[in-house]
Design a protein around this motif. Structure first.
Motif, PDB file in Angstrom:
ATOM      1  N   UNK A  87       0.862  -1.173   0.000  1.00 45.01           N
ATOM      2  CA  UNK A  87       0.000   0.000   0.000  1.00 45.01           C
ATOM      3  C   UNK A  87       0.901   1.226   0.000  1.00 45.01           C
ATOM      4  N   UNK A  88       0.440   2.310  -0.575  1.00 42.42           N
ATOM      5  CA  UNK A  88       1.203   3.551  -0.505  1.00 42.42           C
ATOM      6  C   UNK A  88       0.245   4.736  -0.564  1.00 42.42           C
ATOM      7  N   UNK A 107      -3.942   4.782   9.969  1.00 46.74           N
ATOM      8  CA  UNK A 107      -2.875   4.023  10.627  1.00 46.74           C
ATOM      9  C   UNK A 107      -2.822   4.328  12.113  1.00 46.74           C
ATOM     10  N   UNK A 108      -2.519   3.309  12.884  1.00 46.33           N
ATOM     11  CA  UNK A 108      -2.344   3.464  14.330  1.00 46.33           C
ATOM     12  C   UNK A 108      -1.013   2.863  14.724  1.00 46.33           C
ATOM     13  N   UNK A 125      -0.590  -0.447  12.646  1.00 48.44           N
ATOM     14  CA  UNK A 125      -1.789  -1.260  12.433  1.00 48.44           C
ATOM     15  C   UNK A 125      -2.777  -0.466  11.600  1.00 48.44           C
ATOM     16  N   UNK A 126      -3.464  -1.186  10.715  1.00 50.10           N
ATOM     17  CA  UNK A 126      -4.511  -0.593   9.897  1.00 50.10           C
ATOM     18  C   UNK A 126      -5.716  -1.505   9.981  1.00 50.10           C
ATOM     19  N   UNK A 128      -6.793  -3.192  12.443  1.00 49.16           N
ATOM     20  CA  UNK A 128      -6.449  -4.432  13.138  1.00 49.16           C
ATOM     21  C   UNK A 128      -5.393  -5.280  12.452  1.00 49.16           C
ATOM     22  N   UNK A 129      -4.928  -4.872  11.299  1.00 44.90           N
ATOM     23  CA  UNK A 129      -3.927  -5.638  10.536  1.00 44.90           C
ATOM     24  C   UNK A 129      -2.545  -5.026  10.751  1.00 44.90           C
ATOM     25  N   UNK A 130      -1.569  -5.859  11.085  1.00 47.62           N
ATOM     26  CA  UNK A 130      -0.201  -5.379  11.294  1.00 47.62           C
ATOM     27  C   UNK A 130       0.460  -5.090   9.951  1.00 47.62           C
ATOM     28  N   UNK A 131       1.108  -3.921   9.858  1.00 45.79           N
ATOM     29  CA  UNK A 131       1.802  -3.504   8.644  1.00 45.79           C
ATOM     30  C   UNK A 131       3.185  -2.981   9.002  1.00 45.79           C
ATOM     31  N   UNK A 132       4.094  -3.061   8.050  1.00 43.92           N
ATOM     32  CA  UNK A 132       5.407  -2.423   8.170  1.00 43.92           C
ATOM     33  C   UNK A 132       5.348  -1.153   7.335  1.00 43.92           C
ATOM     34  N   UNK A 133       5.804  -0.046   7.896  1.00 44.14           N
ATOM     35  CA  UNK A 133       5.685   1.250   7.249  1.00 44.14           C
ATOM     36  C   UNK A 133       7.046   1.878   7.045  1.00 44.14           C
ATOM     37  N   UNK A 134       7.255   2.432   5.875  1.00 45.25           N
ATOM     38  CA  UNK A 134       8.376   3.344   5.655  1.00 45.25           C
ATOM     39  C   UNK A 134       7.772   4.674   5.255  1.00 45.25           C
ATOM     40  N   UNK A 135       8.273   5.718   5.851  1.00 38.64           N
ATOM     41  CA  UNK A 135       7.793   7.058   5.557  1.00 38.64           C
ATOM     42  C   UNK A 135       9.011   7.886   5.131  1.00 38.64           C
ATOM     43  N   UNK A 136       8.891   8.531   3.993  1.00 38.47           N
ATOM     44  CA  UNK A 136      10.005   9.296   3.434  1.00 38.47           C
ATOM     45  C   UNK A 136       9.570  10.741   3.255  1.00 38.47           C
TER      46      UNK A 136
END
Length: 142
Positions: A87-88, A107-108, A125-126, A128-136
């Motif tokens: 996702x982006x 996002x939480x 989390x989005x 209730x789903x765990x996500x890995x996030x990169x923010x640039x």
């Protein structure tokens, strides 16, 4: 009188070596697991950052405002992954969505904006789903 079998030197040495081995092996296994997990996380983060850098390279400025156009083909290429969902979202300086998945605003915990050239990696989390996030953070002109 019953004769008790005498333990051999070999059995004694084996016993002395077995106890430290039973302690050392789980510790070594935990250390190896952590190292492999960190390597895998690093590879994932690099892949996510590549996607973020690709998106940042598509941002241009029109009339002093950032603008981005992504074709459907490029969108599919950015999202392609055989194992994970990608996702982006590209946000403008005012926090408005310029491109991508607007639902990522839920996002939480919601990360704060990043300075230009700075990256942030984290687990979020989005719904209730765990996500890995990169923010640039990217300089987009004013």
């Amino acid at each position: 009188m019953l004769d008790r079998p005498r333990s051999s030197l070999q059995r004694r040495l084996f016993g002395w070596l077995l106890l430290p081995l039973l302690v050392a092996l789980p510790l070594l296994a935990m250390g190896l697991y952590k190292q492999v997990q960190d390597s895998a996380q690093s590879w994932l983060d690099e892949g996510l950052e590549d996607t973020a850098l690709t998106l940042a390279g598509q941002i241009d400025t029109r009339g002093g405002m950032p603008h981005i156009e992504i074709s459907a083909t490029m969108d599919r290429a950015l999202r392609f992954d055989r194992q994970d969902d990608v996702f982006y979202v590209v946000l403008g300086p005012d926090g408005g969505v310029l491109q991508g998945d607007a639902g990522l605003s839920e996002l939480q915990p919601l990360p704060g904006p990043q300075a230009a050239g700075r990256s942030w990696y984290g687990d979020v989390r989005l719904r209730g789903r765990a996500l890995r996030l990169v923010q640039l953070g990217h300089e987009c002109g004013t």
